[in-house]
Write an enzyme that holds these catalytic residues in place. Structure first.
Site, PDB file in Angstrom:
ATOM      1  N   ARG A 165      45.118  36.066  32.202  1.00 29.99           N
ATOM      2  CA  ARG A 165      45.380  36.681  33.497  1.00 29.99           C
ATOM      3  C   ARG A 165      46.654  36.059  34.049  1.00 29.99           C
ATOM      4  O   ARG A 165      46.984  34.918  33.735  1.00 29.99           O
ATOM      5  CB  ARG A 165      44.225  36.434  34.458  1.00 29.99           C
ATOM      6  CG  ARG A 165      42.878  36.980  33.973  1.00 29.99           C
ATOM      7  CD  ARG A 165      41.770  36.610  34.958  1.00 29.99           C
ATOM      8  NE  ARG A 165      40.480  37.168  34.551  1.00 29.99           N
ATOM      9  CZ  ARG A 165      39.585  36.532  33.806  1.00 29.99           C
ATOM     10  NH1 ARG A 165      39.845  35.293  33.372  1.00 29.99           N
ATOM     11  NH2 ARG A 165      38.440  37.103  33.477  1.00 29.99           N
ATOM     12  N   LYS A 190      38.262  32.644  35.958  1.00 30.26           N
ATOM     13  CA  LYS A 190      37.495  32.997  37.147  1.00 30.26           C
ATOM     14  C   LYS A 190      36.263  32.114  37.280  1.00 30.26           C
ATOM     15  O   LYS A 190      35.604  31.796  36.296  1.00 30.26           O
ATOM     16  CB  LYS A 190      37.062  34.472  37.084  1.00 30.26           C
ATOM     17  CG  LYS A 190      38.185  35.454  37.346  1.00 30.26           C
ATOM     18  CD  LYS A 190      37.640  36.870  37.416  1.00 30.26           C
ATOM     19  CE  LYS A 190      38.731  37.869  37.789  1.00 30.26           C
ATOM     20  NZ  LYS A 190      38.213  39.252  37.861  1.00 30.26           N
ATOM     21  N   HIS A 258      49.028  42.986  34.148  1.00 31.52           N
ATOM     22  CA  HIS A 258      47.638  42.970  33.684  1.00 31.52           C
ATOM     23  C   HIS A 258      47.432  43.915  32.507  1.00 31.52           C
ATOM     24  O   HIS A 258      46.528  43.708  31.686  1.00 31.52           O
ATOM     25  CB  HIS A 258      46.697  43.347  34.830  1.00 31.52           C
ATOM     26  CG  HIS A 258      45.279  42.934  34.593  1.00 31.52           C
ATOM     27  ND1 HIS A 258      44.885  41.606  34.532  1.00 31.52           N
ATOM     28  CD2 HIS A 258      44.157  43.659  34.377  1.00 31.52           C
ATOM     29  CE1 HIS A 258      43.590  41.542  34.310  1.00 31.52           C
ATOM     30  NE2 HIS A 258      43.125  42.772  34.199  1.00 31.52           N
ATOM     31  N   ARG A 261      47.420  42.168  29.253  1.00 33.16           N
ATOM     32  CA  ARG A 261      46.116  41.600  28.875  1.00 33.16           C
ATOM     33  C   ARG A 261      45.241  42.676  28.247  1.00 33.16           C
ATOM     34  O   ARG A 261      44.559  42.427  27.244  1.00 33.16           O
ATOM     35  CB  ARG A 261      45.459  41.002  30.119  1.00 33.16           C
ATOM     36  CG  ARG A 261      44.054  40.448  29.930  1.00 33.16           C
ATOM     37  CD  ARG A 261      43.641  39.743  31.216  1.00 33.16           C
ATOM     38  NE  ARG A 261      42.214  39.733  31.425  1.00 33.16           N
ATOM     39  CZ  ARG A 261      41.383  38.792  30.990  1.00 33.16           C
ATOM     40  NH1 ARG A 261      41.854  37.773  30.294  1.00 33.16           N
ATOM     41  NH2 ARG A 261      40.096  38.846  31.249  1.00 33.16           N
ATOM     42  N   HIS A 284      35.368  37.016  29.489  1.00 35.12           N
ATOM     43  CA  HIS A 284      34.418  37.918  30.131  1.00 35.12           C
ATOM     44  C   HIS A 284      33.027  37.296  30.121  1.00 35.12           C
ATOM     45  O   HIS A 284      32.576  36.787  29.094  1.00 35.12           O
ATOM     46  CB  HIS A 284      34.360  39.268  29.402  1.00 35.12           C
ATOM     47  CG  HIS A 284      35.560  40.119  29.642  1.00 35.12           C
ATOM     48  ND1 HIS A 284      35.892  41.192  28.833  1.00 35.12           N
ATOM     49  CD2 HIS A 284      36.514  40.076  30.604  1.00 35.12           C
ATOM     50  CE1 HIS A 284      36.995  41.760  29.296  1.00 35.12           C
ATOM     51  NE2 HIS A 284      37.394  41.100  30.363  1.00 35.12           N
ATOM     52  N   TYR A 293      36.758  48.424  25.792  1.00 35.02           N
ATOM     53  CA  TYR A 293      37.934  48.561  24.929  1.00 35.02           C
ATOM     54  C   TYR A 293      37.636  49.357  23.663  1.00 35.02           C
ATOM     55  O   TYR A 293      38.557  49.814  22.995  1.00 35.02           O
ATOM     56  CB  TYR A 293      38.477  47.178  24.554  1.00 35.02           C
ATOM     57  CG  TYR A 293      39.081  46.463  25.727  1.00 35.02           C
ATOM     58  CD1 TYR A 293      40.327  46.820  26.223  1.00 35.02           C
ATOM     59  CD2 TYR A 293      38.392  45.443  26.367  1.00 35.02           C
ATOM     60  CE1 TYR A 293      40.873  46.178  27.326  1.00 35.02           C
ATOM     61  CE2 TYR A 293      38.930  44.791  27.469  1.00 35.02           C
ATOM     62  CZ  TYR A 293      40.168  45.168  27.935  1.00 35.02           C
ATOM     63  OH  TYR A 293      40.702  44.534  29.023  1.00 35.02           O
TER      64      TYR A 293
END
Length: 312
Positions: A165, A190, A258, A261, A284, A293
């Protein structure tokens, strides 16, 4: 100006402010996410002012029922808010209520029981491999200062080459990737979660070139990437420069930092990367987030990371 007034009693105002500071400092949420949660809960308090007949306090929050929350979501939906915005708003309210619950002030069970609006499935929009290579190449950068062109190329190469990120890339310290033998990077993402990501030789070379040209001393304990005046590099600078590249290369509006990514994940999956590995590389929490994806590129060519990535 009325929109920015906080219609709440002092006890709730103070608790909400403490919650927002906690999100930024302890949870390490991005400034954009914290700002969105601030805005969503402010709108919720505006709703409660009319719903409760006056500025709400913690006692009013403690007496909330699921029907009250459903009323807020219905009002936002009638105002034109989409499912994604409603879901984020509910997440912010739940987070605030859990914060108050941990302090023994409310019971957040009602909010937890409320189902979030169904989110529409939208596919990420990656760049093609050739477009991504153009974007991350130092030759493609438009900055007049060579060190800034090298810096931008290094940042964008990390987004595409390691799936970082932008906040993760700009949060790297001077001691990170100080040698071209540092092929693995520990990233804090995150929620303060850490993960290990491989770093391609092309990214290491880009960072080494940036270090060589950077006019500022890169303290090992300070930030690696610097702004034009030597301070922390603002994400908006990279986003602005990406917009210039987008125009120069005739790329679509979806070609953002982004999107690099997204391109990292899509190109790995299309060339043989497995979902579990890509989930770990992206950081994730849920495999279902990564599974989106699979709808982007289903061609399968190779089996391992080094041979899978177009920049390897």
């Amino acid at each position: 100006m009325q929109e920015f007034l906080i219609p709440a009693k002092p006890d709730l105002q103070a608790a909400r402010e403490s919650w927002l500071k906690m999100l930024a400092r302890e949870r390490r949420l991005s400034p954009e996410t914290v700002e969105a949660y601030e805005r969503d809960t402010r709108q919720f308090l505006h709703f409660l002012t009319g719903h409760c007949g006056g500025s709400p306090g913690i006692s009013d929050i403690a007496n909330l029922r699921p029907a009250d929350l459903r009323g807020f979501l219905a009002a936002r939906r009638n105002a034109g808010a989409g499912a994604r915005t409603l879901g984020r708003g509910l997440a912010g309210i739940r987070s605030l209520l859990r914060f108050l619950e941990r302090r023994g002030l409310v019971n957040a069970a009602g909010a937890a029981a409320l189902r979030a609006p169904r989110q529409p499935k939208s596919l990420p929009k990656p760049l093609t491999a050739s477009d991504a290579k153009q974007v991350v190449s130092v030759e493609g950068q438009l900055a007049e200062e060579p060190w800034i062109a090298a810096r931008n190329a290094a940042v964008l190469t990390l987004l595409y080459g390691s799936g970082l990120r932008i906040s993760e890339a700009l949060g790297l310290a001077g001691a990170d990737l100080a040698s071209e033998t540092d092929t693995v990077l520990r990233v804090t993402g995150k929620g303060g979660k850490t993960r290990l990501v491989p770093v391609l030789p092309v990214a290491l070379r880009a960072i080494a070139e940036y270090r060589r040209l950077c006019p500022y001393h890169l303290d090992p304990k300070g930030l690696l990437f610097r702004g034009a005046r030597g301070g922390p590099l603002n994400p908006a600078i990279i986003q602005r420069d990406m917009a210039k590249l987008r125009s120069a290369l005739n790329l679509p509006d979806t070609a953002t930092p982004h999107a690099l990514r997204h391109s990292f994940a899509t190109h790995l999956l299309g060339r043989g990367g497995d979902l579990r590995t890509i989930q770990e590389l992206l950081g994730h929490a849920s495999l279902s987030t990564t599974q989106i994806y699979t709808g982007v590129d289903t061609a399968r060519l190779l089996e391992i990371y080094e041979s899978a990535h177009p920049r390897a």
